[in-house]
Every structure is written in C-alpha cells, then in structure tokens.
Design a protein around this motif. Sequence first.
Motif, PDB file in Angstrom:
ATOM      1  N   ILE A  55       0.837  -1.200   0.000  1.00 24.28           N
ATOM      2  CA  ILE A  55       0.000   0.000   0.000  1.00 24.28           C
ATOM      3  C   ILE A  55       0.876   1.256   0.000  1.00 24.28           C
ATOM      4  N   LEU A  56       1.936   1.256   0.812  1.00 21.31           N
ATOM      5  CA  LEU A  56       2.837   2.409   0.835  1.00 21.31           C
ATOM      6  C   LEU A  56       3.486   2.635  -0.529  1.00 21.31           C
ATOM      7  N   GLU A  57       3.878   1.555  -1.181  1.00 23.56           N
ATOM      8  CA  GLU A  57       4.503   1.697  -2.491  1.00 23.56           C
ATOM      9  C   GLU A  57       3.508   2.186  -3.537  1.00 23.56           C
ATOM     10  N   LEU A  58       2.260   1.762  -3.449  1.00 22.45           N
ATOM     11  CA  LEU A  58       1.238   2.268  -4.366  1.00 22.45           C
ATOM     12  C   LEU A  58       1.034   3.765  -4.156  1.00 22.45           C
ATOM     13  N   ALA A  59       1.001   4.196  -2.888  1.00 23.20           N
ATOM     14  CA  ALA A  59       0.851   5.620  -2.593  1.00 23.20           C
ATOM     15  C   ALA A  59       2.062   6.402  -3.113  1.00 23.20           C
ATOM     16  N   GLU A  60       3.256   5.845  -2.933  1.00 21.03           N
ATOM     17  CA  GLU A  60       4.462   6.498  -3.456  1.00 21.03           C
ATOM     18  C   GLU A  60       4.399   6.627  -4.971  1.00 21.03           C
ATOM     19  N   SER A  61       3.905   5.610  -5.638  1.00 21.31           N
ATOM     20  CA  SER A  61       3.846   5.664  -7.103  1.00 21.31           C
ATOM     21  C   SER A  61       2.890   6.761  -7.568  1.00 21.31           C
ATOM     22  N   VAL A  62       1.778   6.963  -6.854  1.00 16.01           N
ATOM     23  CA  VAL A  62       0.845   8.046  -7.188  1.00 16.01           C
ATOM     24  C   VAL A  62       1.527   9.392  -6.963  1.00 16.01           C
ATOM     25  N   LEU A  63       2.226   9.511  -5.847  1.00 16.36           N
ATOM     26  CA  LEU A  63       2.937  10.746  -5.530  1.00 16.36           C
ATOM     27  C   LEU A  63       3.956  11.082  -6.618  1.00 16.36           C
ATOM     28  N   PHE A  64       4.757  10.101  -7.017  1.00 22.73           N
ATOM     29  CA  PHE A  64       5.777  10.342  -8.042  1.00 22.73           C
ATOM     30  C   PHE A  64       5.148  10.644  -9.399  1.00 22.73           C
ATOM     31  N   LYS A  65       4.041  10.009  -9.709  1.00 23.07           N
ATOM     32  CA  LYS A  65       3.321  10.283 -10.967  1.00 23.07           C
ATOM     33  C   LYS A  65       2.849  11.733 -10.979  1.00 23.07           C
ATOM     34  N   ASN A  66       2.250  12.159  -9.865  1.00 27.41           N
ATOM     35  CA  ASN A  66       1.776  13.547  -9.767  1.00 27.41           C
ATOM     36  C   ASN A  66       2.932  14.531  -9.885  1.00 27.41           C
ATOM     37  N   TYR A  67       4.029  14.220  -9.228  1.00 26.01           N
ATOM     38  CA  TYR A  67       5.216  15.075  -9.296  1.00 26.01           C
ATOM     39  C   TYR A  67       5.694  15.213 -10.743  1.00 26.01           C
ATOM     40  N   ARG A  68       5.782  14.081 -11.435  1.00 28.11           N
ATOM     41  CA  ARG A  68       6.239  14.100 -12.837  1.00 28.11           C
ATOM     42  C   ARG A  68       5.299  14.898 -13.737  1.00 28.11           C
ATOM     43  N   GLU A  69       4.038  14.963 -13.365  1.00 29.49           N
ATOM     44  CA  GLU A  69       3.054  15.707 -14.154  1.00 29.49           C
ATOM     45  C   GLU A  69       2.986  17.180 -13.754  1.00 29.49           C
ATOM     46  N   GLY A  70       3.884  17.604 -12.858  1.00 32.89           N
ATOM     47  CA  GLY A  70       4.001  19.012 -12.513  1.00 32.89           C
ATOM     48  C   GLY A  70       3.192  19.469 -11.317  1.00 32.89           C
ATOM     49  N   ASP A  71       2.724  18.560 -10.488  1.00 34.24           N
ATOM     50  CA  ASP A  71       1.974  18.931  -9.294  1.00 34.24           C
ATOM     51  C   ASP A  71       2.934  19.564  -8.295  1.00 34.24           C
ATOM     52  N   THR A  72       2.867  20.881  -8.146  1.00 38.47           N
ATOM     53  CA  THR A  72       3.823  21.571  -7.284  1.00 38.47           C
ATOM     54  C   THR A  72       3.617  21.254  -5.808  1.00 38.47           C
ATOM     55  N   SER A  73       2.398  20.983  -5.383  1.00 35.43           N
ATOM     56  CA  SER A  73       2.200  20.644  -3.967  1.00 35.43           C
ATOM     57  C   SER A  73       2.851  19.301  -3.643  1.00 35.43           C
ATOM     58  N   ASP A  74       2.758  18.331  -4.552  1.00 35.72           N
ATOM     59  CA  ASP A  74       3.439  17.057  -4.335  1.00 35.72           C
ATOM     60  C   ASP A  74       4.952  17.225  -4.403  1.00 35.72           C
ATOM     61  N   ALA A  75       5.424  18.105  -5.280  1.00 37.03           N
ATOM     62  CA  ALA A  75       6.868  18.363  -5.361  1.00 37.03           C
ATOM     63  C   ALA A  75       7.372  18.965  -4.055  1.00 37.03           C
ATOM     64  N   LYS A  76       6.627  19.918  -3.483  1.00 36.27           N
ATOM     65  CA  LYS A  76       7.021  20.519  -2.209  1.00 36.27           C
ATOM     66  C   LYS A  76       7.005  19.475  -1.095  1.00 36.27           C
ATOM     67  N   TRP A  77       5.998  18.625  -1.103  1.00 38.01           N
ATOM     68  CA  TRP A  77       5.902  17.583  -0.082  1.00 38.01           C
ATOM     69  C   TRP A  77       7.110  16.650  -0.179  1.00 38.01           C
ATOM     70  N   LEU A  78       7.459  16.241  -1.415  1.00 39.63           N
ATOM     71  CA  LEU A  78       8.621  15.369  -1.615  1.00 39.63           C
ATOM     72  C   LEU A  78       9.899  16.029  -1.110  1.00 39.63           C
ATOM     73  N   LEU A  79      10.095  17.290  -1.442  1.00 37.38           N
ATOM     74  CA  LEU A  79      11.298  17.984  -0.991  1.00 37.38           C
ATOM     75  C   LEU A  79      11.350  18.074   0.532  1.00 37.38           C
ATOM     76  N   ALA A  80      10.214  18.365   1.164  1.00 33.73           N
ATOM     77  CA  ALA A  80      10.180  18.493   2.626  1.00 33.73           C
ATOM     78  C   ALA A  80      10.473  17.170   3.315  1.00 33.73           C
ATOM     79  N   ARG A  81      10.042  16.056   2.723  1.00 34.67           N
ATOM     80  CA  ARG A  81      10.232  14.756   3.364  1.00 34.67           C
ATOM     81  C   ARG A  81      11.513  14.060   2.928  1.00 34.67           C
ATOM     82  N   MET A  82      11.797  14.117   1.642  1.00 31.52           N
ATOM     83  CA  MET A  82      12.925  13.342   1.117  1.00 31.52           C
ATOM     84  C   MET A  82      14.153  14.196   0.839  1.00 31.52           C
ATOM     85  N   GLY A  83      14.011  15.512   0.889  1.00 27.25           N
ATOM     86  CA  GLY A  83      15.135  16.389   0.591  1.00 27.25           C
ATOM     87  C   GLY A  83      15.714  17.078   1.802  1.00 27.25           C
ATOM     88  N   LYS A  84      15.467  16.526   2.983  1.00 26.51           N
ATOM     89  CA  LYS A  84      15.956  17.162   4.214  1.00 26.51           C
ATOM     90  C   LYS A  84      17.472  17.340   4.202  1.00 26.51           C
TER      91      LYS A  84
END
Length: 99
Positions: A57-86
């Motif tokens: 389930i976590l990996e499915l959620a991650e795949s949706v997040l990365f798909k949204n990021y690749r499609e230019g979703d800036t809120s998902d990009a910010k979320w990724l940076l805050a969590r994975m870019g510390k």
Amino acid sequence: MSKSRYTVADFSDAIPGSGGIISTIARRVGCDWGTADKWCKESPTLARMLQDDREIILELAESVLFKNYREGDTSDAKWLLARMGKQRGYANKQEIEHS
C-alpha cells in the motif's frame, strides 16, 4: 495459540489485498476485529504477511505521488522535498540536536 475454530490458513487467505487493515481481514474470515488482530500478532507468518501487504500500500501511494510530481503537481513536489530532501536543506522545520 489456544484452540480455535480458526486456522492460520483462514487468515493467510484473507490478508492479500487487505492493505493490512485488520477490519477487512476480520470481515473476510468472519470473526471480530480483536480475534483477527490477535492471530496476526501471535503468528510470525501472519505478522509478516500483514507487514508485506502494508508495504505494498505504501509503495502504491508512493507511485501516485511520483506520478503527480512528474506531471508538474507543485504541492506534491514541495511535499517530496520536505520529506525526502531534508539532507539538502528542504524541510518544513529545522531539527536541532542538543548535546
């Protein structure tokens, strides 16, 4: 485990595709939530299966997040940076260690 009308097989058949949600497993087996929870905690096999299904389930959620990021979703990009870019300085708050 004490004698029961249930078996490990009953629960192992109910876990795949449950997302690791105990109430879903209980409904599939036909028991109450507490019984399903107890079986999944006391059996190493069932505990592993439960954890594996939760990881899926976590990996499915991650795949949706990365798909949204690749499609230019800036809120998902910010979320990724805050969590994975510390380690690069992207975070919602600074963490300071005291010695």
